[in-house]
Design a protein around this motif. Structure first.
Motif, mmCIF file in Angstrom:
data_model
loop_
_atom_site.group_PDB
_atom_site.id
_atom_site.type_symbol
_atom_site.label_atom_id
_atom_site.label_comp_id
_atom_site.label_asym_id
_atom_site.label_seq_id
_atom_site.Cartn_x
_atom_site.Cartn_y
_atom_site.Cartn_z
ATOM 1 N N PRO A 183 -5.977 5.254 -4.364
ATOM 2 C CA PRO A 183 -4.856 4.440 -3.557
ATOM 3 C C PRO A 183 -4.843 5.117 -2.099
ATOM 4 N N GLY A 184 -4.761 6.458 -1.741
ATOM 5 C CA GLY A 184 -5.041 6.960 -0.727
ATOM 6 C C GLY A 184 -5.979 6.476 0.320
ATOM 7 N N ILE A 185 -7.347 6.281 -0.279
ATOM 8 C CA ILE A 185 -8.339 5.579 0.812
ATOM 9 C C ILE A 185 -7.923 4.289 0.925
ATOM 10 N N PHE A 242 -2.560 12.446 2.853
ATOM 11 C CA PHE A 242 -1.823 13.198 2.019
ATOM 12 C C PHE A 242 -1.843 12.790 0.558
ATOM 13 N N THR A 243 -1.942 11.427 0.425
ATOM 14 C CA THR A 243 -2.009 11.164 -1.201
ATOM 15 C C THR A 243 -3.322 11.716 -1.848
ATOM 16 N N SER A 244 -4.339 11.409 -1.085
ATOM 17 C CA SER A 244 -5.760 11.970 -1.366
ATOM 18 C C SER A 244 -5.956 13.385 -1.524
ATOM 19 N N LEU A 245 -5.153 14.013 -0.760
ATOM 20 C CA LEU A 245 -5.183 15.640 -0.974
ATOM 21 C C LEU A 245 -4.526 16.020 -2.154
ATOM 22 N N PHE A 246 -3.364 15.354 -2.463
ATOM 23 C CA PHE A 246 -2.658 15.738 -3.892
ATOM 24 C C PHE A 246 -3.680 15.639 -4.965
ATOM 25 N N GLY A 247 -4.714 14.507 -4.937
ATOM 26 C CA GLY A 247 -5.616 14.276 -5.798
ATOM 27 C C GLY A 247 -6.671 15.250 -5.738
ATOM 28 N N LEU A 248 -7.127 15.859 -4.543
ATOM 29 C CA LEU A 248 -8.015 16.540 -4.338
ATOM 30 C C LEU A 248 -7.760 17.938 -4.991
ATOM 31 N N CYS A 260 0.659 -1.175 0.142
ATOM 32 C CA CYS A 260 0.091 -0.072 -0.018
ATOM 33 C C CYS A 260 0.771 1.480 -0.020
ATOM 34 N N TYR A 261 1.962 1.221 0.917
ATOM 35 C CA TYR A 261 2.907 2.402 0.720
ATOM 36 C C TYR A 261 3.544 2.696 -0.684
ATOM 37 N N HIS A 262 3.908 1.607 -1.275
ATOM 38 C CA HIS A 262 4.312 1.692 -2.640
ATOM 39 C C HIS A 262 3.322 2.109 -3.658
ATOM 40 N N MET A 263 2.058 1.485 -3.655
ATOM 41 C CA MET A 263 0.853 1.987 -4.269
ATOM 42 C C MET A 263 0.734 3.281 -4.272
ATOM 43 N N SER A 264 0.787 3.940 -3.200
ATOM 44 C CA SER A 264 0.409 5.409 -2.961
ATOM 45 C C SER A 264 1.472 6.301 -3.633
ATOM 46 N N ARG A 265 2.565 5.608 -3.902
ATOM 47 C CA ARG A 265 3.731 6.607 -4.468
ATOM 48 C C ARG A 265 3.766 6.555 -5.767
#
Length: 501
Positions: free
Chosen positions: A214-216, A128-134, A35-40
């Motif tokens: 991925p963030g969720i 934070f991954t989701s915030l980038f997409g937002l 999951c960590y790498h999926m979000s990167r």
């Protein structure tokens, strides 16, 4: 008359309670770091969407852009000629923060409960991954926003690697550690593949979802970790592993642990003094300096710096390279780039198997690094001549580039973190892992940065940079390779002496 047991019951009885718990921990930590790498990964897929050639697209009727503007469909501020430098800055905001935070993370990891530390890091990383997409849905076009989000994400993601390696090291001993961790370390490539495929679904439409989904998933996995992670075998009355075996002992005297390839003779101080474990007392956390003095830590750390430089340049720039050179669509380039990670899975398992069989971690890494240099050269020159050659070369490069990287970050880190000189102090493992991966993360930050600066001069120069880094990584292991060869020779001479007797 007794009824026969169902096949599932026989299967359950075939394994001990300890084996089931170990298998569960291996699977859980595998999913966690995947999951960590999926979000990167989404940023490397979305790059080709943030800046693209819009000349072949039809401008909407309500659009106010100049008809001669070929970047009207790009996402500001990445729509200018300096887009590669800006994308490199976004990458490095994450990677520099990750590299700096990693050195601190290991210290916290030794002093905080891993379950709380890891689950909190995953939830924040998902946020934070989701915030980038937002930023897409909120119509944000300010560079500082994306850079700030990447810095925060880089810092919280440092909770992952020291924690999962420490947890696996607590459950698994030295025997076949390279093979087990080679399979387990495929989470890196599996996460990259999942991140590429998930991001590819939305990259040509609402690219913000390429980050939000991925963030969720990462945040949900953080909750699962909080509920189910077991830090030590003793917590559930399982047998702790044996970290040292007779095979580690030196060639001159099998009973003398000071004759091995990474023996305490290499150390100028008594590491045990800072990490002794008295019976019935909690072991003290090892100091940063004390971890550096463990034999082999410095060499493998510096080697990983250059090995990770190569690996992360592929991670962040390979889809854009395929998009520009082979002229595939953004989704096709992202899908094709996953073959490099497929090779990484194979390479990690191969490196673990070979190093277990030969008991030569450094030699295994060195040979794979030597072979990787000409393969990267060939991929750049003939890899894009056809789809078949591209597939084969990508897989081979993935095997040779990611094999040493996987071995050093898993089995080697666990070996050194449970070194005999530590006298069973498991708390050192988190700090050693953080030092090795933190040093490697400096290379991970430098690679994409250099690629962004060099690529405007031509992709050939990027590959020359990668080949040079690969050769330097190999040279840094020469001393350890020499010691391993000496150990093999002395072991063979001793065994032949026994046969003559």
């Amino acid at each position: 008359m007794r009824s026969s047991l169902a096949p599932g019951v026989w299967f359950l009885r075939a394994f001990s309670r300890d084996s089931w718990f170990r298998g569960f921990i291996l699977l859980l930590t595998f999913l966690v770091y995947a999951c960590y790498h999926m979000s990167r990964k989404p940023i490397s897929i979305v790059k080709s969407r943030l800046h693209q050639n819009c000349s072949e697209l039809v401008i909407p009727n309500n659009d106010t852009h100049d008809p001669n503007d070929t970047t009207w469909c790009s996402w500001s501020p990445f729509d200018k000629d300096d887009y590669k430098e800006l994308l490199g800055a976004v990458d490095n905001a994450f990677l520099v923060a990750y590299a700096i935070g990693m050195f601190i993370s290991g210290i916290f990891g030794e002093r905080l409960p891993l379950r709380y530390y890891l689950s909190a890091g995953m939830v924040l990383s998902g946020l934070f991954t989701s915030l980038f997409g937002l930023g897409y849905f909120w119509n944000i076009h300010m560079l500082w926003y994306f850079v700030l989000i990447q810095i925060c994400n880089g810092l919280v993601q440092t909770t992952g690697w020291p924690s999962v390696v420490t947890c696996v090291g607590n459950w698994f001993g030295k025997g076949k550690r390279g093979f087990i961790m080679g399979i387990w370390n495929s989470h890196t490539s599996v996460g990259n593949i999942l991140g590429s495929l998930i991001a590819g679904v939305w990259v040509n439409q609402q690219w913000g979802l390429s980050f939000i989904v991925p963030g969720i998933i990462t945040a949900v996995m953080g909750v699962v970790t909080f509920l189910f992670l077991i830090e030590y075998p003793e917590d559930v009355d399982c047998t702790p592993p044996q970290h040292h075996s007779d095979q580690e002992k030196g060639p001159d005297n099998p009973e003398d642990p000071e004759n091995g390839p990474y023996s305490r003779r290499d150390s100028n101080v008594d590491i045990v003094a800072s990490s002794s474990k008295e019976q019935g007392s909690e072991p003290a956390a090892i100091s940063f300096l004390g971890a550096l003095k463990i034999p082999g830590v410095i060499e493998f750390s510096l080697c990983l710096l250059f090995a990770k430089l190569v690996s992360y340049t592929f991670l962040y720039w390979l889809p854009l390279y395929i998009f520009n050179v082979a002229h595939f669509s953004a989704k096709e380039a992202g899908d094709l780039s996953t073959l490099f990670d497929v090779g990484g899975i194979i390479g990690g398992i191969m490196a673990g198997l070979i190093s277990d069989y030969t008991n030569g971690r450094a030699t295994t890494c060195c040979i794979m690094l030597i072979l990787a240099a000409p393969m990267m050269f060939l991929y750049n020159y003939i890899g894009q001549n056809g789809i078949a050659s591209s597939i084969v070369m990508l897989i081979i490069c993935g095997v040779l580039v990611n094999g040493p990287y996987a071995l050093i970050t898993t089995a080697v880190s666990a070996d050194l973190g449970t070194h005999e000189s530590l006298k069973g102090n498991a708390k050192a493992l988190s700090t050693v892992t953080a030092i090795i991966d933190g040093t490697g993360s400096i290379g991970a930050a430098l690679g994409p940065l250099l690629a962004g600066l060099i690529s405007p001069t031509g992709w050939n120069n990027v590959f020359y940079m990668l080949i040079s880094a690969d050769i330097l990584a190999c040279l840094l292991l020469c001393r350890l390779v020499y010691k391993e060869i000496l150990a093999w020779k002395m072991s063979r001479s001793r065994n032949s002496g026994y046969k003559q007797i």
